[in-house]
Design a protein around this motif. Structure first.
Motif, short mmCIF file in Angstrom:
data_model
loop_
_atom_site.label_atom_id
_atom_site.label_comp_id
_atom_site.label_asym_id
_atom_site.label_seq_id
_atom_site.Cartn_x
_atom_site.Cartn_y
_atom_site.Cartn_z
N ASP A 2 1.20 -1.28 -0.09
CA ASP A 2 0.15 0.27 -0.45
C ASP A 2 1.27 1.03 -0.22
OD1 ASP A 2 -3.04 1.60 -0.11
OD2 ASP A 2 -2.32 1.30 2.53
N ALA A 3 1.98 1.30 0.85
CA ALA A 3 3.43 2.38 0.98
C ALA A 3 3.86 2.52 -0.46
CB ALA A 3 3.57 2.29 2.15
N ALA A 4 4.10 1.48 -0.68
CA ALA A 4 5.14 1.48 -2.37
C ALA A 4 4.00 1.70 -3.32
CB ALA A 4 5.11 0.27 -3.05
N GLY A 5 2.49 1.74 -2.76
CA GLY A 5 1.74 2.15 -4.47
C GLY A 5 1.52 1.29 -5.60
N THR A 6 1.48 -0.16 -4.57
CA THR A 6 1.50 -1.61 -5.71
C THR A 6 0.26 -1.51 -6.53
OG1 THR A 6 3.06 -2.22 -4.80
CG2 THR A 6 2.15 -3.94 -5.38
N ASP A 7 0.12 -1.89 -7.92
CA ASP A 7 -1.15 -2.58 -7.92
C ASP A 7 -2.44 -3.17 -7.48
OD1 ASP A 7 -3.31 -2.72 -10.79
OD2 ASP A 7 -2.12 -4.13 -11.18
N GLY A 8 -3.02 -2.24 -7.24
CA GLY A 8 -4.32 -3.20 -5.99
C GLY A 8 -4.51 -5.00 -6.73
N LEU A 9 -5.44 -4.56 -7.41
CA LEU A 9 -6.21 -6.20 -7.96
C LEU A 9 -4.49 -7.05 -7.89
CD1 LEU A 9 -8.10 -7.80 -7.68
CD2 LEU A 9 -7.81 -6.87 -11.00
N ALA A 10 -3.59 -7.12 -8.73
CA ALA A 10 -2.38 -8.14 -8.57
C ALA A 10 -1.97 -8.47 -7.66
CB ALA A 10 -1.33 -8.27 -9.35
N ALA A 11 -1.90 -6.65 -6.91
CA ALA A 11 -1.29 -7.71 -5.36
C ALA A 11 -2.55 -7.99 -4.21
CB ALA A 11 -0.94 -6.04 -4.95
N ALA A 12 -3.29 -7.28 -4.08
CA ALA A 12 -4.28 -8.49 -3.57
C ALA A 12 -4.44 -9.77 -3.87
CB ALA A 12 -5.66 -7.63 -3.73
N GLN A 13 -4.55 -10.45 -5.37
CA GLN A 13 -4.88 -11.14 -5.79
C GLN A 13 -3.67 -11.97 -4.93
OE1 GLN A 13 -4.61 -10.76 -9.69
NE2 GLN A 13 -6.75 -11.60 -9.83
N GLU A 14 -2.44 -11.65 -5.37
CA GLU A 14 -1.39 -12.81 -4.49
C GLU A 14 -0.81 -12.44 -3.13
OE1 GLU A 14 2.69 -14.31 -3.68
OE2 GLU A 14 1.43 -14.41 -5.60
N ARG A 15 -1.47 -11.85 -2.19
CA ARG A 15 -1.65 -11.95 -0.78
C ARG A 15 -2.59 -12.74 -0.71
NH1 ARG A 15 3.12 -10.37 -0.31
NH2 ARG A 15 3.77 -8.28 -1.03
N ALA A 16 -3.99 -12.57 -0.96
CA ALA A 16 -5.10 -13.77 -1.21
C ALA A 16 -4.27 -15.29 -0.99
CB ALA A 16 -6.01 -13.08 -2.18
N ARG A 17 -3.70 -15.59 -2.02
CA ARG A 17 -3.22 -17.15 -2.63
C ARG A 17 -2.37 -17.04 -1.37
NH1 ARG A 17 1.18 -18.90 -3.24
NH2 ARG A 17 2.74 -16.84 -3.95
N GLN A 18 -1.24 -15.84 -0.60
CA GLN A 18 -0.61 -16.74 0.31
C GLN A 18 -1.56 -16.67 1.45
OE1 GLN A 18 1.88 -13.04 0.30
NE2 GLN A 18 3.12 -13.27 -1.01
N ALA A 19 -2.28 -15.89 1.67
CA ALA A 19 -2.67 -16.43 3.08
C ALA A 19 -3.80 -17.64 2.69
CB ALA A 19 -4.27 -15.30 3.16
N ALA A 20 -4.09 -18.07 1.51
CA ALA A 20 -4.28 -19.62 1.51
C ALA A 20 -3.96 -20.57 1.79
CB ALA A 20 -5.42 -19.29 0.32
N ASP A 21 -1.98 -20.10 0.87
CA ASP A 21 -1.33 -21.18 1.92
C ASP A 21 -1.01 -21.46 3.54
OD1 ASP A 21 -1.26 -21.58 -1.31
OD2 ASP A 21 1.45 -19.96 -1.77
N ILE A 22 -0.97 -19.69 3.66
CA ILE A 22 -0.48 -20.17 4.86
C ILE A 22 -1.95 -21.28 5.80
CG2 ILE A 22 -1.07 -19.05 7.34
CD1 ILE A 22 0.48 -16.55 5.60
N MET A 23 -3.11 -21.14 5.44
CA MET A 23 -3.87 -21.03 6.03
C MET A 23 -4.05 -23.05 6.27
SD MET A 23 -7.55 -19.02 6.28
CE MET A 23 -7.02 -17.91 4.50
N LEU A 24 -3.83 -23.17 3.93
CA LEU A 24 -3.54 -24.70 3.78
C LEU A 24 -2.34 -25.70 4.49
CD1 LEU A 24 -4.70 -24.17 -0.08
CD2 LEU A 24 -6.36 -25.13 2.29
N GLY A 25 -1.36 -24.35 5.23
CA GLY A 25 -0.44 -25.85 5.27
C GLY A 25 -0.54 -25.92 7.30
N ASP A 26 -1.60 -24.94 7.78
CA ASP A 26 -1.72 -25.36 9.44
C ASP A 26 -2.51 -26.87 9.47
OD1 ASP A 26 -2.21 -24.53 12.15
OD2 ASP A 26 -4.43 -24.52 11.51
N VAL A 27 -3.68 -26.60 7.68
CA VAL A 27 -4.86 -27.78 8.31
C VAL A 27 -3.51 -29.03 8.17
CG1 VAL A 27 -6.11 -28.80 6.76
CG2 VAL A 27 -7.04 -26.30 8.29
N ALA A 28 -2.99 -28.57 7.04
CA ALA A 28 -1.81 -30.25 6.57
C ALA A 28 -1.39 -30.81 7.45
CB ALA A 28 -1.00 -29.41 5.42
N SER A 29 -1.09 -29.51 8.25
CA SER A 29 0.01 -29.68 9.11
C SER A 29 -0.45 -30.44 10.31
CB SER A 29 1.07 -28.54 10.65
OG SER A 29 1.76 -27.91 9.40
N TRP A 30 -2.10 -29.89 10.78
CA TRP A 30 -2.87 -30.82 11.87
C TRP A 30 -2.66 -32.00 11.30
CZ3 TRP A 30 -7.89 -32.67 11.13
CH2 TRP A 30 -8.42 -32.73 12.18
#
Length: 81
Positions: A40-68
């Motif tokens: 946000d501070a760097a003025g990164t392209d909103g949609l592309a950045a949001a898609q990437e961050r959403a994918r990263q959040a999903a990976d974090i949560m799925l990693g937790d489920v896999a560990s469990w």
């Protein structure tokens, strides 16, 4: 009945493992939030950045489920007696 429920919680519930996974996931999500704020501070392209961050959040949560799953499937049910 209460003793049976308590035993089931003790056998099935991996409280220490859950605490470790939660702590790790909280650190990963905090790092993701910091990256989003930097985007946000760097003025990164909103949609592309949001898609990437959403994918990263999903990976974090799925990693937790896999560990469990690995932890849960690795335990056998011990029947007393």
């Amino acid at each position: 009945m209460l003793a049976t429920a308590a035993y089931g919680i003790r056998v099935i519930g991996d409280f220490e493992g859950s605490a470790r996974r939660s702590k790790r996931m909280a650190a990963d999500i905090a790092a993701l939030i910091a990256a989003m704020e930097a985007d946000d501070a760097a003025g990164t392209d909103g949609l592309a950045a949001a898609q990437e961050r959403a994918r990263q959040a999903a990976d974090i949560m799925l990693g937790d489920v896999a560990s469990w799953r690995v932890a849960a499937e690795g335990r056998t049910l011990a029947i007393p007696g």
